[in-house]
Write a protein that holds these residues in place. Structure first.
Motif, PDB file in Angstrom:
ATOM      1  N   HIS A 385       4.372   7.490 -23.183  1.00 19.87           N
ATOM      2  CA  HIS A 385       3.025   7.704 -22.655  1.00 19.87           C
ATOM      3  C   HIS A 385       2.055   6.584 -23.008  1.00 19.87           C
ATOM      4  CE1 HIS A 385       3.663  11.855 -21.207  1.00 19.87           C
ATOM      5  NE2 HIS A 385       4.514  11.935 -22.206  1.00 19.87           N
ATOM      6  N   GLY A 386       2.561   5.453 -23.432  1.00 19.33           N
ATOM      7  CA  GLY A 386       1.688   4.319 -23.699  1.00 19.33           C
ATOM      8  C   GLY A 386       1.098   3.771 -22.410  1.00 19.33           C
ATOM      9  N   ALA A 387      -0.111   3.236 -22.492  1.00 20.03           N
ATOM     10  CA  ALA A 387      -0.791   2.742 -21.294  1.00 20.03           C
ATOM     11  C   ALA A 387       0.001   1.639 -20.602  1.00 20.03           C
ATOM     12  CB  ALA A 387      -2.188   2.246 -21.668  1.00 20.03           C
ATOM     13  N   GLU A 388       0.680   0.792 -21.367  1.00 23.14           N
ATOM     14  CA  GLU A 388       1.461  -0.284 -20.755  1.00 23.14           C
ATOM     15  C   GLU A 388       2.632   0.279 -19.950  1.00 23.14           C
ATOM     16  OE1 GLU A 388       0.868  -3.613 -20.678  1.00 23.14           O
ATOM     17  OE2 GLU A 388      -1.066  -3.071 -21.555  1.00 23.14           O
ATOM     18  N   VAL A 389       3.285   1.302 -20.496  1.00 23.48           N
ATOM     19  CA  VAL A 389       4.413   1.933 -19.796  1.00 23.48           C
ATOM     20  C   VAL A 389       3.941   2.557 -18.487  1.00 23.48           C
ATOM     21  CG1 VAL A 389       6.133   3.787 -19.931  1.00 23.48           C
ATOM     22  CG2 VAL A 389       5.670   2.358 -21.939  1.00 23.48           C
ATOM     23  N   LEU A 390       2.838   3.309 -18.555  1.00 21.03           N
ATOM     24  CA  LEU A 390       2.334   3.994 -17.364  1.00 21.03           C
ATOM     25  C   LEU A 390       1.751   2.998 -16.362  1.00 21.03           C
ATOM     26  CD1 LEU A 390       0.617   7.045 -19.100  1.00 21.03           C
ATOM     27  CD2 LEU A 390       2.963   6.842 -18.261  1.00 21.03           C
ATOM     28  N   GLY A 391       1.084   1.963 -16.875  1.00 25.66           N
ATOM     29  CA  GLY A 391       0.531   0.946 -15.989  1.00 25.66           C
ATOM     30  C   GLY A 391       1.611   0.209 -15.219  1.00 25.66           C
ATOM     31  N   GLU A 392       2.737  -0.057 -15.873  1.00 24.99           N
ATOM     32  CA  GLU A 392       3.847  -0.724 -15.197  1.00 24.99           C
ATOM     33  C   GLU A 392       4.435   0.170 -14.109  1.00 24.99           C
ATOM     34  OE1 GLU A 392       6.123  -3.632 -13.974  1.00 24.99           O
ATOM     35  OE2 GLU A 392       4.616  -3.846 -15.566  1.00 24.99           O
ATOM     36  N   ARG A 393       4.485   1.471 -14.388  1.00 23.47           N
ATOM     37  CA  ARG A 393       4.983   2.415 -13.380  1.00 23.47           C
ATOM     38  C   ARG A 393       4.065   2.428 -12.157  1.00 23.47           C
ATOM     39  NH1 ARG A 393       6.414   8.143 -15.898  1.00 23.47           N
ATOM     40  NH2 ARG A 393       7.291   6.708 -17.452  1.00 23.47           N
ATOM     41  N   LEU A 394       2.743   2.381 -12.402  1.00 23.18           N
ATOM     42  CA  LEU A 394       1.792   2.354 -11.294  1.00 23.18           C
ATOM     43  C   LEU A 394       1.896   1.041 -10.522  1.00 23.18           C
ATOM     44  CD1 LEU A 394      -0.551   3.513  -9.678  1.00 23.18           C
ATOM     45  CD2 LEU A 394      -2.114   2.708 -11.473  1.00 23.18           C
ATOM     46  N   SER A 395       2.055  -0.068 -11.222  1.00 19.68           N
ATOM     47  CA  SER A 395       2.198  -1.365 -10.550  1.00 19.68           C
ATOM     48  C   SER A 395       3.410  -1.377  -9.629  1.00 19.68           C
ATOM     49  CB  SER A 395       2.330  -2.481 -11.593  1.00 19.68           C
ATOM     50  OG  SER A 395       1.133  -2.653 -12.308  1.00 19.68           O
ATOM     51  N   THR A 396       4.506  -0.788 -10.091  1.00 17.57           N
ATOM     52  CA  THR A 396       5.721  -0.722  -9.274  1.00 17.57           C
ATOM     53  C   THR A 396       5.486   0.102  -8.020  1.00 17.57           C
ATOM     54  OG1 THR A 396       7.111  -0.950 -11.238  1.00 17.57           O
ATOM     55  CG2 THR A 396       8.146  -0.025  -9.267  1.00 17.57           C
ATOM     56  N   LEU A 397       4.796   1.240  -8.171  1.00 15.74           N
ATOM     57  CA  LEU A 397       4.492   2.088  -7.013  1.00 15.74           C
ATOM     58  C   LEU A 397       3.669   1.316  -5.983  1.00 15.74           C
ATOM     59  CD1 LEU A 397       3.223   5.748  -7.079  1.00 15.74           C
ATOM     60  CD2 LEU A 397       1.952   4.035  -5.823  1.00 15.74           C
ATOM     61  N   LEU A 398       2.634   0.611  -6.441  1.00 12.55           N
ATOM     62  CA  LEU A 398       1.759  -0.107  -5.515  1.00 12.55           C
ATOM     63  C   LEU A 398       2.500  -1.250  -4.827  1.00 12.55           C
ATOM     64  CD1 LEU A 398      -1.483  -0.235  -7.705  1.00 12.55           C
ATOM     65  CD2 LEU A 398      -1.032   1.255  -5.745  1.00 12.55           C
ATOM     66  N   ALA A 399       3.406  -1.899  -5.560  1.00 16.34           N
ATOM     67  CA  ALA A 399       4.165  -3.005  -4.970  1.00 16.34           C
ATOM     68  C   ALA A 399       5.096  -2.527  -3.864  1.00 16.34           C
ATOM     69  CB  ALA A 399       4.964  -3.716  -6.056  1.00 16.34           C
ATOM     70  N   ASP A 400       5.488  -1.251  -3.926  1.00 14.76           N
ATOM     71  CA  ASP A 400       6.423  -0.706  -2.935  1.00 14.76           C
ATOM     72  C   ASP A 400       5.730  -0.154  -1.694  1.00 14.76           C
ATOM     73  OD1 ASP A 400       8.540  -1.340  -4.537  1.00 14.76           O
ATOM     74  OD2 ASP A 400       8.741   0.654  -5.423  1.00 14.76           O
ATOM     75  N   LEU A 401       4.399  -0.153  -1.669  1.00 15.90           N
ATOM     76  CA  LEU A 401       3.692   0.409  -0.510  1.00 15.90           C
ATOM     77  C   LEU A 401       3.913  -0.444   0.744  1.00 15.90           C
ATOM     78  CD1 LEU A 401       0.294   1.495  -2.115  1.00 15.90           C
ATOM     79  CD2 LEU A 401       1.973   2.987  -1.027  1.00 15.90           C
TER      80      LEU A 401
END
Length: 401
Positions: A385-401
């Motif tokens: 639940h670290g911000a870096e872990v969650l931020g990377e997950r969000l970055s991956t989602l946005l890159a796949d749009l």
């Protein structure tokens, strides 16, 4: 990529409340994105504006490189005025000409502390031909039915249900904070491959190197969060009364925060002469580490309601664990981070006897044993639940749009 986040109740770290999107925005900024948050100027926890001057429709500020477009909405107390505030926020988001303040968006994330905010985000996404990402925080309208006692046939509930189904169908992607809510979203019209779990987490930059707590005087059990209906904090008063009646001195419950139930709870504690319960006002997010440093253990509680079967993602829990404090977890849910991390004790919700016993069990542990539980919880949130872990997950989602 220009990213707008529509979240009625978002705040920067200098205010009390949820800083999720500010924290995730910092990660997105490092990846080269521009992030702007559209929020209401009335703080959800304080029920009042953070600005002394409210003579404006919209005001642009910047906090740590993240733009905040504050929309002026009514202050409120009570359910009807709260709904009015929701609707005003949605209308001002749709018709407030945000493009006059912010660069044209490529992606708009609509968060659902209530569905009207996400609907406004959908309208803006269609207007600007941007991708629409729905962020599901609570299960609507189930939460309102179970917490507020509304009938499924109430017109407002029917409206919310249809709105949730529309949002689920129209979203290009869905972020879900709750670990088991996929089935509900699929029932409402989404597809499993559109859904990504990105829970709440902890900003570890605030909790850099928390010191283990050595007991010094009373054993402090701390709750830091909203004092609302769902939190069911009467259980704390009942447990405190049990300990007082048993003659178990040396334990103090400290309740930090505000909410609709706080004044009633304070009056009840005074009426019962509970000398072992202390109430404190809410603090800005960036002051939470110093507050939690005074705790020997922390308490997480939600009422025993079926809606929590989808899982929970409470900011306060991850702050407790980030602060390396053992946790008494009292939530009837399908996913238990405290148990997974071996970071404290799990008890049934709404059970004052179990809470009193758990407090005495932790108070009877050595400083070293409590420190071990706290360290295990901190290690868990760093990896999950670290911000870096969650931020990377969000970055991956946005890159796949």
């Amino acid at each position: 990529m220009n990213i707008w986040v529509v979240n009625h109740y978002a705040v920067p770290p200098g205010q009390s409340g949820g800083t999720r999107h500010w924290v995730l925005g910092q990660h997105l900024r490092k990846a080269g994105h521009s992030v702007a948050i559209i929020a209401g100027n009335v703080n959800y926890h304080e029920r009042a504006s953070a600005d002394a001057d409210t003579d404006y429709r919209a005001r642009l500020q910047e906090h740590g490189g993240i733009k905040f477009l504050w929309l002026n909405v009514p202050e409120y107390k009570g359910s009807l005025l709260r709904v009015l505030s929701m609707i005003v926020f949605a209308l001002r988001t749709i018709f407030g000409r945000a493009s006059g303040y912010l660069p044209r968006p490529d992606v708009i994330i609509g968060s659902t502390p209530h569905p009207f905010a996400a609907f406004a985000a959908l309208v803006l996404a269609r207007r600007f031909k941007a991708k629409f990402v729905l962020e599901v925080r609570d299960i609507w309208p189930e939460s309102l039915v179970e917490l507020g006692g509304y009938s499924w046939f109430h017109p407002f509930i029917v409206l919310l249900d249809q709105l949730e189904k529309l949002l689920a169908r129209k979203a290009d992607r869905i972020i879900c904070l709750l670990p088991k809510a996929h089935d509900d979203l699929i029932r409402k019209g989404s597809h499993r491959d559109k859904i990504t779990w990105i829970p709440n987490g902890v900003d570890l930059s605030l909790f850099t190197s928390p010191e283990p707590k050595k007991r010094d005087g009373d054993f402090i059990v701390m709750y830091a969060g909203a004092h609302g209906v769902a939190n069911g904090l009467d259980v704390v008063l009942d447990a405190a009364a049990l300990l007082q009646d048993r003659g178990c001195g040396g334990v103090t419950f400290v309740l930090v925060g505000n909410g609709t139930q706080k004044e009633r709870l304070k009056a009840n504690a005074a009426k019962r002469a509970l000398a072992n319960v202390v109430f404190k006002d809410s603090v800005p997010k960036n002051a939470i580490p110093a507050v939690l440093a005074a705790a020997d253990a922390c308490f997480m509680h939600l009422r025993d309601l079926p809606v929590f079967r989808w899982g929970v993602s409470p900011n306060k829990l991850f702050d407790y664990m980030g602060a390396a404090r053992p946790v008494i977890f009292a939530v009837n849910t399908s996913v238990n981070p405290v148990e997974n991390a071996n970071a404290g004790l799990t008890i049934p919700p709404e059970n004052p006897e179990a809470l009193a016993d758990a407090v005495m069990e932790l108070a009877g542990c050595s400083d070293e044993e409590r420190a071990r539980m706290g360290a295990a919880g901190r290690a868990y949130v760093i990896s999950e639940h670290g911000a870096e872990v969650l931020g990377e997950r969000l970055s991956t989602l946005l890159a796949d749009l």
